[in-house]
Design an enzyme around this catalytic site. Structure first.
Site, PDB file in Angstrom:
ATOM      1  CB  VAL A  11      -0.960   0.006   1.206  1.00 25.21           C
ATOM      2  CG1 VAL A  11      -1.738   1.323   1.267  1.00 25.21           C
ATOM      3  CG2 VAL A  11      -1.927  -1.163   1.124  1.00 25.21           C
ATOM      4  CB  THR A 121      -7.066  -2.571   6.477  1.00 32.11           C
ATOM      5  OG1 THR A 121      -6.949  -2.395   5.061  1.00 32.11           O
ATOM      6  CG2 THR A 121      -8.441  -3.114   6.812  1.00 32.11           C
ATOM      7  CD  GLU A 154      -5.523  -1.188   0.587  1.00 31.01           C
ATOM      8  OE1 GLU A 154      -5.679  -1.381  -0.630  1.00 31.01           O
ATOM      9  OE2 GLU A 154      -5.550  -2.091   1.436  1.00 31.01           O
ATOM     10  N   PRO A 258     -15.235 -20.435  -8.669  1.00 31.25           N
ATOM     11  CG  PRO A 258     -16.041 -22.431  -9.564  1.00 31.25           C
ATOM     12  CD  PRO A 258     -16.061 -20.949  -9.777  1.00 31.25           C
ATOM     13  N   GLY A 259     -12.958 -22.255  -6.553  1.00 29.41           N
ATOM     14  CA  GLY A 259     -11.552 -22.613  -6.499  1.00 29.41           C
ATOM     15  C   GLY A 259     -11.149 -23.188  -5.165  1.00 29.41           C
ATOM     16  CB  CYS A 266      -6.930  -7.845   1.949  1.00 31.38           C
ATOM     17  SG  CYS A 266      -5.705  -6.580   1.549  1.00 31.38           S
ATOM     18  CE  LYS A 329      -4.627 -11.012  -7.217  1.00 31.98           C
ATOM     19  NZ  LYS A 329      -5.414  -9.761  -7.048  1.00 31.98           N
TER      20      LYS A 329
END
Length: 447
Positions: A11, A121, A154, A258-259, A266, A329
């Site tokens: 961030v 956050t 953010e 789906p996964g 986060c 990811k």
């Protein structure tokens, strides 16, 4: 404008580079001298597409500087952005120690009016705590300086953070001070040339907005994973179900893939933190608790399929699994709460060898997993990990995995078996290529 950014993680560094790109003078402060030295040389310590070029350009042109001295960063700054980590404690609550530390240091060093911006956050009420801590430190110094504390959460996606910052959907600002709102509007004006994107609200509402947004997205992911697990049991195909519900504009297609469950810095942390906040205010957040439980369970669905497949062959002990993808990811090296790590821990604990490939996350995964004699990580060749392996599991949706050389895969694998945790491949295609195939929420393809 002159800005001070405290913290150079995803961030902080993205914010600093993007603000500098728009002509602002930005000084970044970090407690780690090694990180500061790297950044001064234009070397970025995190993987984020497009970020290093921004840092190098704005550093060389003098708009972006780095220091370990907060007083130096504050010297000419009007805005002080707090972008330090807020990790989860064991009980799920948010650890605000770094935020509180920065607040005290700001109070100890500031000499004139500042707008302190909470971009980390943080739970509802944190801005009030920051304001009180700064006030305490000023009082110790015998000073009565004016300052404001605002919330500016953010909404960046790792892997696309630079684009998200440059072209935001919205800029949420929490403040009751009209003058402060106008100053932030001017700061963000270059990022909102096509339309007004500033959404001004109360401080606590802004703090809550961040958690609500992430929890909503996490809920969509857990929802479609729950539907996928039901689909497998009733003979439906979640691919078709997703198309059927996503075409409803009230639902949409985003975040209903789906996964193997969500991960990263986060969603897991923010869901747990909001659950904790709710409980502290005598409310049981049943939906959020279920979202969290479903996600934890989903991370073990693919290992369960692998164990079930090899059960008739004496179990997974002594077998070798090739694994594609370690990051939580694609387009990031972040492995925090990554499903791949949960899978590796579960399968190696059962005696299975894992040979994993990831184009960028190998080093961070090795650090997170520690020493494990049953784990080998390769960061150079996705096909090398297949040689002699009993099966392949695909866990991260990197583009290079989407259209692989199936014939080459068949020759390298001991048997043509694929466990697809991201549904990258079509069952019909895998059947035509002679693979046994197991996806999420779909009928398996027998070998």
């Amino acid at each position: 404008m002159n800005l001070c950014i405290v913290g150079t993680g995803y961030v902080g560094l993205v914010s600093a580079a993007c603000f500098a790109e728009m002509g602002n003078t930005v000084c970044c402060v970090d407690v780690n001298p090694k990180v500061v030295d790297m950044l001064r040389q234009g070397k970025v310590h995190i993987y984020e597409p497009g970020l290093e070029q921004l840092v190098q350009r704005n550093t060389s042109e003098g708009r972006l500087t780095f220091t370990t001295d907060l007083a130096e960063g504050l010297e000419n700054a009007l805005f002080v952005f707090v972008c330090v980590g807020t990790p989860s404690r064991a009980d799920g609550s948010c650890d605000l120690s770094y935020v509180h530390q920065v607040a005290r240091q700001v109070g100890q060093a500031m000499k004139d009016y500042k707008i302190v911006v909470d971009k980390s956050t943080v739970p509802v009420g944190t801005a009030d705590q920051v304001k009180a801590l700064i006030g305490e430190e000023l009082a110790r110094r015998g000073l009565d300086l004016e300052f404001d504390v605002v919330s500016n959460p953010e909404f960046l996606k790792e892997g696309d953070a630079v684009s998200d910052f440059m072209k935001p959907d919205r800029v949420v600002v929490g403040t009751e001070n009209v003058r402060t709102a106008k100053l932030l509007e001017a700061l963000y004006a270059p990022f909102a040339r096509s339309r007004d994107k500033l959404v001004v609200m109360g401080v606590r509402s802004a703090e809550m907005t961040k958690y609500a947004a992430n929890c909503m997205l996490a809920t969509k992911i857990s929802f479609i994973n729950e539907i996928a697990n039901i689909c497998e049991r009733v003979g439906a195909d979640v691919r078709d179900v997703r198309m059927g519900i996503g075409s409803d504009s009230r639902i949409g297609y985003h975040f209903i893939y789906p996964g193997v469950g969500y991960g990263g810095s986060c969603f897991p942390k923010d869901v747990k933190a909001l659950i904790r906040t709710a409980r502290e205010h005598d409310f049981t957040p049943q939906l959020l608790e279920s979202v969290d439980e479903v996600n934890d369970r989903q991370k073990l669905v693919l290992p369960g399929k692998i164990r079930a497949y090899f059960a008739e062959q004496g179990g997974v002990e002594g077998k070798t699994l090739a694994l594609w993808g370690l990051a939580f990811k694609a387009s990031t090296d972040d492995v925090r709460e990554a499903p791949a790590l949960a899978m590796i821990r579960a399968l190696t604990a059962a005696g299975m060898r894992v040979r994993a490939f990831d184009p960028v996350a190998g080093a961070t995964a090795r650090q997170a997993l520690g020493e494990n004699d049953l784990l080998e990580i390769n960061g150079k060749d996705q096909y090398a990990v297949l040689e002699g392996a009993d099966a392949l599991a695909v866990v991260t949706e990197w583009n290079q995995f989407r259209n692989p050389d199936f014939e080459r895969m068949k020759k390298l694998l001991k048997a043509p078996i694929v466990f697809d945790g991201r549904n990258l491949y079509q069952p019909e295609t895998m059947a035509a290529n002679g693979f046994a195939y197991f996806g999420i929420g779909r009928k398996p393809v027998a070998s």
